[in-house]
Design a protein around this motif. Structure first.
Motif, PDB file in Angstrom:
ATOM      1  N   ARG A  25       0.838  -1.208   0.000  1.00 40.63           N
ATOM      2  CA  ARG A  25       0.000   0.000   0.000  1.00 40.63           C
ATOM      3  C   ARG A  25       0.869   1.253   0.000  1.00 40.63           C
ATOM      4  O   ARG A  25       0.548   2.224  -0.670  1.00 40.63           O
ATOM      5  N   ARG A  26       1.957   1.216   0.752  1.00 46.42           N
ATOM      6  CA  ARG A  26       2.843   2.389   0.800  1.00 46.42           C
ATOM      7  C   ARG A  26       3.614   2.572  -0.494  1.00 46.42           C
ATOM      8  O   ARG A  26       3.774   3.680  -0.981  1.00 46.42           O
ATOM      9  N   PRO A  32      -3.601   1.048  -6.882  1.00 48.07           N
ATOM     10  CA  PRO A  32      -3.709  -0.236  -6.178  1.00 48.07           C
ATOM     11  C   PRO A  32      -3.930  -1.413  -7.134  1.00 48.07           C
ATOM     12  O   PRO A  32      -4.487  -1.274  -8.215  1.00 48.07           O
ATOM     13  N   GLN A  36      -5.325  -6.978  -4.066  1.00 48.90           N
ATOM     14  CA  GLN A  36      -4.120  -6.717  -3.280  1.00 48.90           C
ATOM     15  C   GLN A  36      -4.057  -7.588  -2.028  1.00 48.90           C
ATOM     16  O   GLN A  36      -3.005  -8.125  -1.696  1.00 48.90           O
TER      17      GLN A  36
END
Length: 87
Positions: A25-26, A32, A36
């Motif tokens: 996520r970072r 995205p 995920q």
């Protein structure tokens, strides 16, 4: 004993899946991946291979460091000295 090994594997799976999810996520930012969490869980299932890879990488890094240390000039002088047999 089997229960302990399974519990350790499942705990490692959860920890690595959450870590991979947070890291993705970072790093991913605003783009995205569609599945995920599923991909993070699948990658987390392989956490023992990650540990083996890290151990292998550290052994290769240690061997490379040792080889570079032996190629240093002060060691070349010692290695090129004549060898005298002990009798």
């Amino acid at each position: 004993m089997v229960e302990t090994v399974v519990a350790a594997y499942l705990i490692g799976w959860v920890i690595s899946a959450v870590g991979i999810f947070v890291a993705s996520r970072r790093v991913g930012g605003h783009d995205p991946v569609p599945f995920q969490f599923v991909l993070s869980a699948a990658a987390g299932a392989l956490w023992p291979l990650l540990i083996l890879g890290a151990v292998e990488f550290s052994s290769v890094a240690a061997a490379s460091s040792a080889a570079a240390h032996l190629d240093a000039p002060q060691h070349r002088l010692l290695a090129s000295a004549p060898v005298v047999p002990l009798r």
